[in-house]
Scaffold this active site. Structure first.
Site, PDB file in Angstrom:
ATOM      1  N   GLY A  47      47.423  47.048  51.387  1.00  0.00           N
ATOM      2  CA  GLY A  47      46.025  45.848  51.557  1.00  0.00           C
ATOM      3  C   GLY A  47      46.621  44.585  52.659  1.00  0.00           C
ATOM      4  N   ASP A  55      52.573  48.377  51.101  1.00  0.00           N
ATOM      5  CA  ASP A  55      51.209  47.756  50.546  1.00  0.00           C
ATOM      6  C   ASP A  55      50.389  47.880  51.743  1.00  0.00           C
ATOM      7  OD1 ASP A  55      49.970  45.082  48.063  1.00  0.00           O
ATOM      8  OD2 ASP A  55      49.018  46.195  49.421  1.00  0.00           O
ATOM      9  N   TYR A  94      40.645  52.084  33.565  1.00  0.00           N
ATOM     10  CA  TYR A  94      41.952  51.107  33.910  1.00  0.00           C
ATOM     11  C   TYR A  94      42.897  51.343  32.551  1.00  0.00           C
ATOM     12  CZ  TYR A  94      45.199  48.285  34.917  1.00  0.00           C
ATOM     13  OH  TYR A  94      45.719  46.497  35.195  1.00  0.00           O
ATOM     14  N   LEU A 153      53.779  48.189  41.408  1.00  0.00           N
ATOM     15  CA  LEU A 153      53.103  47.510  41.199  1.00  0.00           C
ATOM     16  C   LEU A 153      51.846  48.006  41.747  1.00  0.00           C
ATOM     17  CD1 LEU A 153      55.237  46.004  40.154  1.00  0.00           C
ATOM     18  CD2 LEU A 153      54.488  43.380  40.891  1.00  0.00           C
ATOM     19  N   GLY A 189      50.646  41.812  47.146  1.00  0.00           N
ATOM     20  CA  GLY A 189      49.071  41.792  45.695  1.00  0.00           C
ATOM     21  C   GLY A 189      50.087  40.073  45.288  1.00  0.00           C
TER      22      GLY A 189
END
Ligand code: UDP
Length: 321
Positions: A33, A31, A146, A73, A10
């Site tokens: 993504g 990750d 959030y 993270l 990210g």
């Protein structure tokens, strides 16, 4: 040293990976993504990339067992997600965080958790010190999911700290810079920048008098690295940011001026952008004394300088296709 960064592909994670690799450390990234933001690192001899999620406990366990330090993270971030898919926000940010903490505890590994300035909500007493109250709206307003998810993550950190886990909590304040979201989407800087680069009107929500403190990524990374390495950081919670407060209208004006855009500013209603499950935060300013004194980091990059670097980066991206 061996460092695991969950969410290392990210925005912040990719810059953190750069920083540890530059120090000569070995970096493991977990990750699920895309790898666009770490494409420059993929051939690096000291980088190990694992394309998987926080919910694959076998993989996570193996990674945590191998490293000396864990940065957690990985999270679902961004207002469009808070109002678009609150279930995903809550699941990843609460249940995923719990997985990482439980395994770090099992292996006795030091952990740094990335939290957020959103935890303070809309507390009107500015600037916020780390012990200040969280003032949020109704659970009927999705925006607050959030903030709540990250606060639960913090509570888990403190609970594990009580049981002996060396943990540090960082609350980031509007970090921006190269590799922030794709142009046009995500956070306000990339949205306004996309509009400016195409000479389209900059959509300032409301009257634009709401404020933020935009923290350039290299300053945030200095504090993040110190949080994982400094012995005094263990057990602490830190605001990470600058205290240079700017209104969103000023941000838009600076982006137009620095990019040399012909755009104008267009005030838009927040309901038209995010629907009714959104509530804006009028002012957000950190007290950064603890970051300065304990982490030994002072913000160095001004808004104009940081915007200049960010604009140059996204211009380059646009040129390279
Ligand atoms: N904002 C804006 N225009 C946009 C997107 C956001 O004026 O197109 C404003 C938003 O209302 C907020 C600020 O910019 O006051 C920062 O929004 P962002 O989504 O980046 O993150 P936040 O700081 O609210 O978490």
């Amino acid at each position: 040293m061996k460092v695991l960064i969950t969410g290392g592909a990210g925005f912040l994670g990719s810059h953190l990976a750069d920083a540890f690799l530059e120090r000569g450390d070995e970096v493991f990234i977990l990750d699920r993504g895309p790898t666009l933001k770490i494409r420059h690192l993929l051939g690096h001899h000291a980088l190990h990339f694992v394309h998987d999620s926080l919910f694959n406990e076998t993989i996570l366990d193996g990674l945590i067992a191998r490293v000396d330090l864990v940065y957690h993270l990985a999270a679902v971030v961004g207002v469009e997600h808070y109002v678009g898919d609150p279930h995903e926000v809550l699941n990843v940010n609460i249940n995923g965080t719990q997985n990482v903490l439980r395994l770090a505890f099992r292996h006795g590994k030091r952990l740094v958790f990335s939290s957020t300035s959103e935890v303070y909500g809309r507390n009107p007493r500015i600037p916020w010190r780390e012990e200040d109250d969280r003032i949020l709206g109704s659970t009927a307003t999705d925006r607050w999911c959030y903030s709540t998810s990250k606060a639960v993550g913090e509570h888990f950190c403190f609970a594990f700290a009580k049981m002996g886990l060396p943990v540090t909590v960082l609350r980031y304040f509007n970090v921006y810079g190269p590799r922030l979201d794709a142009i046009d989407i995500g956070r306000v800087v990339t949205i306004l920048l996309g509009q400016a680069l195409r000479d389209r009107p900059l959509t300032v929500i409301g009257d634009g008098r709401q404020t933020r403190c935009f923290t350039y990524v290299s300053d945030a990374i200095l504090a993040t690295v110190a949080a994982g390495l400094s012995p005094q950081a263990v057990g602490g919670t830190f605001n990470v940011g600058t205290d240079e407060e700017v209104s969103i209208r000023t941000l838009a004006e600076r982006i137009i001026a620095i990019s040399g855009s012909r755009s104008e500013i267009q005030n838009v209603r927040q309901e038209d952008v995010y629907g009714s499950s959104y509530e804006d935060i009028p002012r957000r300013v950190p007290d950064i004394r603890r970051m300065r004194v304990i982490l030994g980091v002072a913000p160095k990059v001004s808004l104009d300088e940081g915007l200049g670097r960010t604009i140059a980066f996204f211009r380059g991206e646009a040129r390279s296709g």
